[in-house]
Scaffold this active site. Sequence first.
Site, PDB file in Angstrom:
ATOM      1  CG  ASP A   6     -21.589  22.374  96.112  1.00  0.00           C
ATOM      2  OD1 ASP A   6     -21.897  23.500  95.686  1.00  0.00           O
ATOM      3  OD2 ASP A   6     -21.636  21.350  95.401  1.00  0.00           O
TER       4      ASP A   6
ATOM      5  CD  GLU B 199     -21.519  24.040  89.921  1.00  0.00           C
ATOM      6  OE1 GLU B 199     -21.435  24.275  88.700  1.00  0.00           O
ATOM      7  OE2 GLU B 199     -20.557  23.635  90.602  1.00  0.00           O
TER       8      GLU B 199
END
Length: 388
Positions: free
Chosen positions: A73, A143
Amino acid sequence: MNDALAIAQALIRCPSVTPVDAGALGVLEDLLKAHGFTTHRVTFSEAGTHDIDNLYARLGAAAPHITFAGHTDVVPPGDEAAWSHGAFSGEVKDGYLYGRGAVDMKGGIACSVAAVLQYLADNGGKPRADGKGSISFLITGDEEAASINGTVKLLKWVADRGETFDHCVLGEPSNQQVMGDCIKIGRRGSQSGTLIVDGLQGHVAYPQRASNPVPDIARLIVAISDEPLDHGSAQFQPSNLEFVSVDVGNSALNVIPGQARATFNIRYNDLHTQASLRELVETRLANACGNRIKARIVWEPSNSNVFLTKPGAFTDLAVSAIEDVTGRRPELSTTGGTSDARFIASYCPVIEFGLLGQTMHQIDERASVKDIETLTKVYRGILDRYFG
């Protein structure tokens, strides 16, 4: 697709702005599965949060077990028109790979995957000739946001299967100025809170009928933050407490507010636990309030605890690989913000070594193609030493 640059380009072209995956994990799953890895796509959810897809892939079933961790991500690209090359183009220009995640941290993941596949190709498809040893990948899509349904839960999921890790390399961008200048072996903890001072609302023309919390919160901010929390430890820089906002929620010019709030964040080292840190700040507050000021602290939940991988055989192995490839002996550092290493450290020793972090989260995020090649060689050197 065994080449780090090609893998990085394929990942960047998936616009996986957290919490959207956009196919990034599929790129890795297909590639690893084709080279003998057993893969698992695991989705975690929690009330009030986004469902997050994660990937765990492993080759081998015996110790020693080294895992490469990372996240696919990325943060939003911002004004895409401001990019000189498309934010999700994966374009290479003048020796640089452009795109969101090139540095943080699709580039690092690509290097670890390429290094592992090259290593396996040269070693008969096994971590070790005697059949021992395991290599795995822990890849999350959570994250850059809440970090609730990602690595922390994936680690537990793996542990519940009876699997253990011996060591981990996290490919977060760790180098500061040039490849080979820094390994992260720890991070300070993070704790946030809000200081609340209660007063008594009233008309500014009649202050005797009110109690103004604004001067009091100003005094308390100084009392809490003026004196250092500590002076650092052997491996960590000093802890620091920073107030980041002050608010009374008052838009009227003729009203004394009834309450004032100030939010702060503390980055703390291994001289404190979360409990002892809170106690220290609460004591400072109580002493400053005396019997007159009514104030309290509301602490935010925190899973960002301090951790340290003590220098030893594993860090020596990594330093040797880095020095052999770059000609530089890296600093063992504990500076910087939080990362998923704080979760991994509860399961095994972990180091962070990735690309240069200078352009992460910026417009025109980019990684040098040469640095991508260098990082791949470093990871390969770590594998050679680890299983050699």
